[in-house]
Write a protein that holds these residues in place. Structure first.
Motif, PDB file in Angstrom:
ATOM      1  N   ALA A   1      18.211  -4.077   0.895  1.00 30.45           N
ATOM      2  CA  ALA A   1      17.894  -2.687   1.213  1.00 30.45           C
ATOM      3  C   ALA A   1      17.417  -1.926  -0.016  1.00 30.45           C
ATOM      4  CB  ALA A   1      19.110  -1.995   1.822  1.00 30.45           C
ATOM      5  N   GLU A   2      17.979  -2.232  -1.171  1.00 33.29           N
ATOM      6  CA  GLU A   2      17.580  -1.544  -2.402  1.00 33.29           C
ATOM      7  C   GLU A   2      16.121  -1.818  -2.768  1.00 33.29           C
ATOM      8  OE1 GLU A   2      20.290  -2.733  -5.409  1.00 33.29           O
ATOM      9  OE2 GLU A   2      21.939  -1.473  -4.682  1.00 33.29           O
ATOM     10  N   ARG A   3      15.590  -2.931  -2.297  1.00 35.02           N
ATOM     11  CA  ARG A   3      14.215  -3.301  -2.633  1.00 35.02           C
ATOM     12  C   ARG A   3      13.183  -2.617  -1.742  1.00 35.02           C
ATOM     13  NH1 ARG A   3      15.411  -9.814  -2.800  1.00 35.02           N
ATOM     14  NH2 ARG A   3      16.744  -9.819  -4.675  1.00 35.02           N
ATOM     15  N   LEU A   4      13.629  -1.980  -0.675  1.00 29.30           N
ATOM     16  CA  LEU A   4      12.691  -1.361   0.254  1.00 29.30           C
ATOM     17  C   LEU A   4      12.134  -0.071  -0.327  1.00 29.30           C
ATOM     18  CD1 LEU A   4      14.647  -1.854   3.608  1.00 29.30           C
ATOM     19  CD2 LEU A   4      12.597  -3.080   2.871  1.00 29.30           C
ATOM     20  N   GLY A   5      10.831   0.086  -0.223  1.00 27.55           N
ATOM     21  CA  GLY A   5      10.190   1.311  -0.667  1.00 27.55           C
ATOM     22  C   GLY A   5      10.008   2.281   0.485  1.00 27.55           C
ATOM     23  N   PRO A   6       9.700   3.542   0.188  1.00 24.22           N
ATOM     24  CA  PRO A   6       9.589   4.561   1.238  1.00 24.22           C
ATOM     25  C   PRO A   6       8.460   4.311   2.235  1.00 24.22           C
ATOM     26  CG  PRO A   6       8.849   5.412  -0.886  1.00 24.22           C
ATOM     27  CD  PRO A   6       9.488   4.092  -1.154  1.00 24.22           C
ATOM     28  N   LYS A   7       7.474   3.508   1.853  1.00 21.52           N
ATOM     29  CA  LYS A   7       6.350   3.249   2.752  1.00 21.52           C
ATOM     30  C   LYS A   7       6.427   1.881   3.431  1.00 21.52           C
ATOM     31  CE  LYS A   7       3.078   6.242   0.296  1.00 21.52           C
ATOM     32  NZ  LYS A   7       1.745   6.324  -0.359  1.00 21.52           N
ATOM     33  N   ASP A   8       7.457   1.103   3.137  1.00 23.98           N
ATOM     34  CA  ASP A   8       7.577  -0.235   3.705  1.00 23.98           C
ATOM     35  C   ASP A   8       7.856  -0.183   5.199  1.00 23.98           C
ATOM     36  OD1 ASP A   8       7.135  -1.444   1.285  1.00 23.98           O
ATOM     37  OD2 ASP A   8       9.265  -1.729   0.820  1.00 23.98           O
ATOM     38  N   ARG A   9       7.240  -1.099   5.911  1.00 22.95           N
ATOM     39  CA  ARG A   9       7.524  -1.271   7.346  1.00 22.95           C
ATOM     40  C   ARG A   9       8.410  -2.500   7.497  1.00 22.95           C
ATOM     41  NH1 ARG A   9       2.266  -0.880  11.062  1.00 22.95           N
ATOM     42  NH2 ARG A   9       3.653   0.333  12.436  1.00 22.95           N
ATOM     43  N   LEU A  10       9.517  -2.335   8.198  1.00 23.81           N
ATOM     44  CA  LEU A  10      10.517  -3.398   8.285  1.00 23.81           C
ATOM     45  C   LEU A  10      10.798  -3.746   9.734  1.00 23.81           C
ATOM     46  CD1 LEU A  10      12.723  -5.238   6.991  1.00 23.81           C
ATOM     47  CD2 LEU A  10      14.282  -3.279   7.201  1.00 23.81           C
ATOM     48  N   ALA A  11      10.825  -5.058  10.017  1.00 25.72           N
ATOM     49  CA  ALA A  11      11.234  -5.577  11.324  1.00 25.72           C
ATOM     50  C   ALA A  11      12.483  -6.426  11.128  1.00 25.72           C
ATOM     51  CB  ALA A  11      10.118  -6.403  11.950  1.00 25.72           C
ATOM     52  N   LEU A  12      13.618  -5.966  11.642  1.00 22.16           N
ATOM     53  CA  LEU A  12      14.860  -6.731  11.593  1.00 22.16           C
ATOM     54  C   LEU A  12      14.904  -7.664  12.795  1.00 22.16           C
ATOM     55  CD1 LEU A  12      17.403  -3.946  10.596  1.00 22.16           C
ATOM     56  CD2 LEU A  12      16.794  -5.940   9.210  1.00 22.16           C
ATOM     57  N   LEU A  13      15.198  -8.921  12.549  1.00 25.46           N
ATOM     58  CA  LEU A  13      15.199  -9.943  13.593  1.00 25.46           C
ATOM     59  C   LEU A  13      16.633 -10.404  13.837  1.00 25.46           C
ATOM     60  CD1 LEU A  13      13.643 -11.895  15.443  1.00 25.46           C
ATOM     61  CD2 LEU A  13      13.211 -13.333  13.432  1.00 25.46           C
ATOM     62  N   LEU A  14      17.117 -10.228  15.067  1.00 20.45           N
ATOM     63  CA  LEU A  14      18.494 -10.556  15.435  1.00 20.45           C
ATOM     64  C   LEU A  14      18.507 -11.646  16.493  1.00 20.45           C
ATOM     65  CD1 LEU A  14      19.866  -6.922  15.776  1.00 20.45           C
ATOM     66  CD2 LEU A  14      20.265  -8.471  13.865  1.00 20.45           C
ATOM     67  N   GLY A  15      19.465 -12.575  16.374  1.00 21.81           N
ATOM     68  CA  GLY A  15      19.517 -13.703  17.285  1.00 21.81           C
ATOM     69  C   GLY A  15      20.629 -13.624  18.312  1.00 21.81           C
ATOM     70  N   THR A  16      20.633 -14.586  19.186  1.00 21.76           N
ATOM     71  CA  THR A  16      21.544 -14.606  20.315  1.00 21.76           C
ATOM     72  C   THR A  16      22.995 -14.783  19.886  1.00 21.76           C
ATOM     73  OG1 THR A  16      21.933 -15.604  22.487  1.00 21.76           O
ATOM     74  CG2 THR A  16      21.389 -17.101  20.689  1.00 21.76           C
ATOM     75  N   GLU A  17      23.886 -14.415  20.803  1.00 22.43           N
ATOM     76  CA  GLU A  17      25.304 -14.524  20.551  1.00 22.43           C
ATOM     77  C   GLU A  17      25.686 -15.980  20.297  1.00 22.43           C
ATOM     78  OE1 GLU A  17      24.316 -11.285  23.478  1.00 22.43           O
ATOM     79  OE2 GLU A  17      23.870 -13.412  23.327  1.00 22.43           O
ATOM     80  N   GLY A  18      26.549 -16.193  19.332  1.00 22.94           N
ATOM     81  CA  GLY A  18      27.052 -17.543  19.081  1.00 22.94           C
ATOM     82  C   GLY A  18      26.180 -18.321  18.118  1.00 22.94           C
ATOM     83  N   HIS A  19      24.993 -18.719  18.544  1.00 20.07           N
ATOM     84  CA  HIS A  19      24.140 -19.585  17.732  1.00 20.07           C
ATOM     85  C   HIS A  19      23.227 -18.816  16.787  1.00 20.07           C
ATOM     86  CE1 HIS A  19      25.482 -23.071  19.944  1.00 20.07           C
ATOM     87  NE2 HIS A  19      25.156 -22.491  21.081  1.00 20.07           N
ATOM     88  N   GLY A  20      23.024 -17.545  17.023  1.00 16.31           N
ATOM     89  CA  GLY A  20      22.150 -16.767  16.160  1.00 16.31           C
ATOM     90  C   GLY A  20      20.689 -17.103  16.383  1.00 16.31           C
ATOM     91  N   LEU A  21      19.890 -16.875  15.368  1.00 16.69           N
ATOM     92  CA  LEU A  21      18.449 -17.103  15.460  1.00 16.69           C
ATOM     93  C   LEU A  21      18.123 -18.594  15.490  1.00 16.69           C
ATOM     94  CD1 LEU A  21      17.297 -14.457  12.845  1.00 16.69           C
ATOM     95  CD2 LEU A  21      16.799 -14.381  15.295  1.00 16.69           C
ATOM     96  N   THR A  22      17.025 -18.936  16.147  1.00 16.40           N
ATOM     97  CA  THR A  22      16.551 -20.310  16.112  1.00 16.40           C
ATOM     98  C   THR A  22      15.981 -20.618  14.726  1.00 16.40           C
ATOM     99  OG1 THR A  22      14.359 -19.665  16.897  1.00 16.40           O
ATOM    100  CG2 THR A  22      15.995 -20.283  18.573  1.00 16.40           C
ATOM    101  N   PRO A  23      16.082 -21.859  14.269  1.00 18.69           N
ATOM    102  CA  PRO A  23      15.525 -22.213  12.959  1.00 18.69           C
ATOM    103  C   PRO A  23      14.040 -21.877  12.837  1.00 18.69           C
ATOM    104  CG  PRO A  23      16.962 -23.955  13.744  1.00 18.69           C
ATOM    105  CD  PRO A  23      16.818 -22.981  14.878  1.00 18.69           C
ATOM    106  N   HIS A  24      13.291 -22.035  13.920  1.00 22.25           N
ATOM    107  CA  HIS A  24      11.856 -21.733  13.881  1.00 22.25           C
ATOM    108  C   HIS A  24      11.624 -20.269  13.547  1.00 22.25           C
ATOM    109  CE1 HIS A  24       7.669 -22.281  15.978  1.00 22.25           C
ATOM    110  NE2 HIS A  24       7.575 -22.036  14.691  1.00 22.25           N
ATOM    111  N   SER A  25      12.386 -19.382  14.164  1.00 25.29           N
ATOM    112  CA  SER A  25      12.228 -17.952  13.905  1.00 25.29           C
ATOM    113  C   SER A  25      12.612 -17.601  12.470  1.00 25.29           C
ATOM    114  CB  SER A  25      13.073 -17.143  14.891  1.00 25.29           C
ATOM    115  OG  SER A  25      12.609 -17.324  16.211  1.00 25.29           O
ATOM    116  N   VAL A  26      13.695 -18.195  11.991  1.00 29.18           N
ATOM    117  CA  VAL A  26      14.107 -17.943  10.608  1.00 29.18           C
ATOM    118  C   VAL A  26      13.014 -18.384   9.642  1.00 29.18           C
ATOM    119  CG1 VAL A  26      15.796 -18.497   8.820  1.00 29.18           C
ATOM    120  CG2 VAL A  26      16.560 -18.111  11.171  1.00 29.18           C
ATOM    121  N   ASN A  27      12.405 -19.524   9.929  1.00 32.96           N
ATOM    122  CA  ASN A  27      11.352 -20.046   9.049  1.00 32.96           C
ATOM    123  C   ASN A  27      10.104 -19.164   9.058  1.00 32.96           C
ATOM    124  OD1 ASN A  27      12.903 -22.243   8.249  1.00 32.96           O
ATOM    125  ND2 ASN A  27      12.114 -23.567   9.882  1.00 32.96           N
TER     126      ASN A  27
END
Length: 271
Positions: free
Chosen positions: A211-237
């Motif tokens: 969060a400290e690295r984010l600048g005031p003009k940065d656009r950020l997309a947070l990616l959240l995964g499913t319950e239990g297993h979380g994100l798929t490896p493909h999405s993380v990659n």
């Protein structure tokens, strides 16, 4: 138009039957082009967002509370009125929030329309619990997230429980489905978004450091995964960074809705 109901099998009440049958409702609600809004507060927000009401099911005790809504939708909308046992027999559960409305499902918004002018968005990959989807959307509304994107297999943000848990903020926060998945993440990167996957990988960056690295003009997309297993490896990659919330007490992670709220606050856009 007030219509007393004494028979739970009344054919006019088809939209309200078997509301607890998730498998059935997932199919019939999109097919019929409707969603269900439960509780006076949620119905008010839906009407305030210009969603069109098909009909309302309530008890006489709630009519006074619902008068502003009824005035807004006009006299031609059927208002079915029954006692508590009748409502329970129709819906399949105790309608203790007083009212349920059948609403016209709005058309799914175009991705470019949802992303226009945004700085902070969240993407939900295959989150199947409607309560979590609703809670994340409520957190997004309260903590400055501009839009929500959901993968093709994610739970429906307009399912009754999602809408109720969101307290109707699903009508406030722009959202749409993103596909093809996960290849469509490249579309976000092309629009200048940094994609941060919330994942417990060995190389993940602590949330506060990221969060400290984010600048005031940065656009950020947070990616959240499913319950239990979380994100798929493909999405993380496919993400630009992996981010984790540092934990204590021998706990490895939070519920996805709680984690989302923490991440929204930590990465909120600042002037």
């Amino acid at each position: 138009m007030q219509i007393p109901i004494t028979d739970p099998a009344d054919p006019r009440l088809g939209d309200y039957r078997a509301l607890k049958d998730i498998t059935l409702r997932r199919r019939i609600e999109p097919e019929r082009g409707l969603f269900m809004a439960e509780s006076a507060e949620v119905i008010e927000r839906a009407v305030g967002a210009r969603c069109k009401m098909r009909s309302l099911l309530t008890s006489e005790l709630w009519l006074e509370r619902l008068q502003p809504v009824l005035a807004a939708v006009g006299p031609d909308v059927p208002v079915y009125i029954g006692d508590r046992e009748i409502l329970r027999a129709i819906a399949g559960f105790n309608v203790h929030r007083g009212a349920i409305a059948a609403m016209e499902r709005p058309p799914l918004r175009a991705l470019d329309d949802v992303l226009r002018g945004t700085k902070r968005i969240v993407i939900l990959e295959d989150i199947v619990d409607h309560t979590n989807v609703g809670a994340i959307i409520r957190g997004a509304a309260g903590l400055g997230v501009d839009a929500v994107l959901v993968s093709p297999r994610c739970a429906d943000p307009l399912y009754r429980r999602s809408v109720r848990v969101s307290m109707g903020t699903v009508f406030q926060v722009p959202w749409t489905r993103i596909e093809p998945w996960p290849q469509a993440l490249d579309l976000l990167r092309d629009q200048g978004f940094t994609i941060a996957a919330m994942a417990l990988t060995e190389t993940a960056t602590d949330l506060d450091v990221f969060a400290e690295r984010l600048g005031p003009k940065d656009r950020l997309a947070l990616l959240l995964g499913t319950e239990g297993h979380g994100l798929t490896p493909h999405s993380v990659n496919l993400a630009d960074a992996a981010v984790r919330i540092p934990m204590a007490g021998g706990v490895d992670s939070l519920n996805v809705a709680a984690a989302a709220a923490v991440a929204f606050w930590a990465t909120r856009a600042r002037p």
